[in-house]
Enzyme design. Structure first.
Site, short mmCIF file in Angstrom:
data_model
loop_
_atom_site.label_atom_id
_atom_site.label_comp_id
_atom_site.label_asym_id
_atom_site.label_seq_id
_atom_site.Cartn_x
_atom_site.Cartn_y
_atom_site.Cartn_z
N GLU A 115 -0.99 5.53 13.89
CA GLU A 115 -0.56 6.57 13.12
C GLU A 115 -0.71 7.87 13.92
O GLU A 115 -0.06 8.75 13.83
CB GLU A 115 -1.29 6.71 12.03
CG GLU A 115 -1.00 7.77 10.94
CD GLU A 115 -1.63 7.72 9.67
OE1 GLU A 115 -1.16 8.49 8.68
OE2 GLU A 115 -2.78 7.01 9.43
N LYS A 126 -9.77 7.79 2.68
CA LYS A 126 -10.03 6.44 2.34
C LYS A 126 -11.63 6.25 2.92
O LYS A 126 -12.33 5.27 2.65
CB LYS A 126 -9.21 5.40 3.01
CG LYS A 126 -7.78 5.47 2.37
CD LYS A 126 -6.97 4.32 3.21
CE LYS A 126 -5.55 4.15 2.61
NZ LYS A 126 -4.86 5.39 2.63
N HIS A 184 -10.12 1.60 0.27
CA HIS A 184 -8.54 1.38 0.29
C HIS A 184 -8.26 0.49 -0.99
O HIS A 184 -8.46 -0.50 -1.33
CB HIS A 184 -8.24 0.57 1.40
CG HIS A 184 -6.46 0.59 1.57
ND1 HIS A 184 -5.61 1.20 0.85
CD2 HIS A 184 -5.66 0.04 2.63
CE1 HIS A 184 -4.48 0.98 1.28
NE2 HIS A 184 -4.52 0.31 2.20
N PHE A 197 1.79 -3.50 4.09
CA PHE A 197 2.43 -4.75 4.59
C PHE A 197 3.90 -4.80 4.42
O PHE A 197 4.44 -4.52 3.44
CB PHE A 197 1.84 -5.84 3.98
CG PHE A 197 0.28 -6.12 4.31
CD1 PHE A 197 -0.23 -5.13 5.59
CD2 PHE A 197 -0.62 -7.01 3.98
CE1 PHE A 197 -1.60 -5.34 5.89
CE2 PHE A 197 -1.88 -6.92 4.23
CZ PHE A 197 -2.25 -6.18 5.37
N CYS A 245 0.80 -1.17 0.03
CA CYS A 245 -0.10 -0.12 -0.06
C CYS A 245 0.78 1.18 0.02
O CYS A 245 0.23 2.52 -0.09
CB CYS A 245 -0.87 -0.17 1.23
SG CYS A 245 -1.93 -1.45 1.22
N HIS A 291 -2.90 7.83 6.29
CA HIS A 291 -3.09 6.58 5.65
C HIS A 291 -4.48 6.07 6.07
O HIS A 291 -5.28 5.49 5.13
CB HIS A 291 -1.76 5.47 6.14
CG HIS A 291 -2.12 4.22 5.47
ND1 HIS A 291 -1.87 4.17 4.22
CD2 HIS A 291 -2.01 3.16 6.12
CE1 HIS A 291 -2.14 3.00 3.83
NE2 HIS A 291 -1.91 1.92 5.02
#
Length: 415
Positions: free
Chosen positions: A316, A337, A342, A401, A165, A305
């Site tokens: 975050e 998002k 996403h 990831f 991502c 994010h």
């Protein structure tokens, strides 16, 4: 040698909120969710039946039959976004194309995995003689960039970055480095993803990562909210045109934003979970600020994010506190998002487009569905409705990831 300033001069996007950048921006600005029930395949009996599909998308509307059959959706989305970005910049390739000093960096998280899933069934059920000769080219993640280069005669640097991502942000940041190093004058950069197929959704579903709010799709993605239960998968592409200042001035281009800084790090912690206080994300934010030569207080807005997962949103938020100190309370932070879902490897590209348009419009996009902020989520998340704001510098975060962290800083060209 003095490094060139790098400007964004064109934007293009395809996503759950529309087939072009203005449509995507207007939906995000208005907080109109692009999440709905999955229509692309049968999810009867599945615990997850919602996603951010691209509405009304039919390859036949955009490509001839031959091109549509030979390319995967992520490549098609990338081609559409790249063509829009070039048109937005007022750039038209000449008879010899864009040339040797124009390149393409388009990343993808899973690339052509849908083609692998389809052809595995063909091989098992019909045998090797029925395999498509285009199977391998369809699966390769670098084919989005390859097709863009062929379509526009961009013969300069071409690279596909696959950092889950974080792919879109990494692609934009690395493309800017190419220009600053003097190896290109113009780069098309961003991310593309065509991830909504049965195996892909089932895979993330098996990780227990997705929201199960099937009865209220548009309320399912709720970053920083107490009742969030996972992210919502989506797909699309976001591409920006990056140019050196000299190239932009020479052709009479108009700057939309300046790429001020880029930070990259790895958590070296876990394949999916963030470390305590998301130290790796904090490091990437600090590196982006250092590259731009800016103090934390210079940043007006962060496009987080903000995936709507229990672990990411708190971590975050803590990282933002650690980087920005007291200024964190004065910052506006939102997650687009919440509207788009996403889009995985396309997220950084799409969000760079949205941040550019936020700078141009002087408007903070909202975090929708934020009814009850979660414990530990205590910033100004621009809940429910966006608002006008004088924006000089914005930050866009992307974490993937494998512990990948990529952060870009954009500035208003007149700041």
């Amino acid at each position: 040698m003095k490094q060139s300033r790098v400007f964004i001069t064109g934007v293009g996007a395809v996503g759950p909120c529309g087939l072009d950048a203005p449509s995507c921006w207007e939906a995000v600005r208005a907080g109109q969710s692009g999440i709905d029930t999955i229509r692309g395949f049968d999810t009867t009996g599945w615990p997850v039946r919602i996603a951010g599909e691209v509405p009304g998308y039919d390859p036949a509307d955009h490509f001839d039959r031959r091109r549509a059959r030979r390319t995967e959706r992520f490549t098609q989305y990338a081609l559409l976004a790249a063509a829009e970005a070039l048109a937005s910049a007022g750039i038209e390739a000449g008879p010899d194309g864009l040339g040797d000093r124009a390149g393409v960096y388009v990343g993808s998280g899973i690339g052509g995995t849908p083609a692998i899933a389809r052809n595995a069934i063909v091989l098992r059920e019909q045998g090797h003689r029925r395999m498509s000769p285009f199977f391998i080219p369809q699966t390769l993640s670098n084919m989005a960039g390859g097709h863009i280069a062929m379509a526009h005669g961009a013969r300069g640097p071409n690279l596909c970055i696959a950092t889950a991502c974080a792919s879109g942000n990494n692609s934009i940041g690395e493309a800017a480095r190419v220009i600053r190093a003097g190896d290109a004058d113009l780069m098309l950069a961003g991310g593309a993803e065509g991830s909504l197929f049965d195996l892909g959704v089932a895979g993330f579903m098996g990780m227990k990562a997705l929201s199960k709010r099937n009865d209220a799709p548009q309320q399912a993605c709720r970053p920083f909210d107490r009742d969030r239960d996972g992210f919502v998968m989506a797909e699309g592409a976001g591409i920006v045109v990056l140019e050196s200042e000299a190239h932009m001035r020479r052709r009479g281009g108009r700057p939309l934003a300046e790429l001020l800084g880029y930070g990259i790090s790895n958590d070296a912690h876990h394949i999916t979970a963030p470390p305590p206080r998301h130290a790796g994300a904090a490091r990437a934010m600090q590196l982006a600020l250092r590259a731009a030569g800016l103090a934390p207080e210079a940043v007006d807005y962060i496009n987080a994010h903000g995936t709507s997962t229990p672990a990411n949103d708190v971590a975050e938020t803590e990282a933002i506190h650690d980087v920005f100190g007291a200024h964190a309370r004065r910052l506006a932070v939102s997650s687009t998002k919440s509207v788009t879902g996403h889009t995985l490897g396309a997220a950084g590209g799409i969000e760079a487009v949205l941040c550019t348009l936020a700078l141009q419009d002087g408007f903070l996009p909202p975090t929708i569905n934020l009814d009850n902020p979660s414990e530990g989520c205590d910033l100004d998340y621009v809940a429910h409705e966006g608002r006008p704001a004088a924006l000089g510098v914005v930050m866009s975060n992307a974490f993937g990831f494998g512990g990948q962290n990529a952060v870009i800083l954009l500035g208003h060209p007149d700041r």
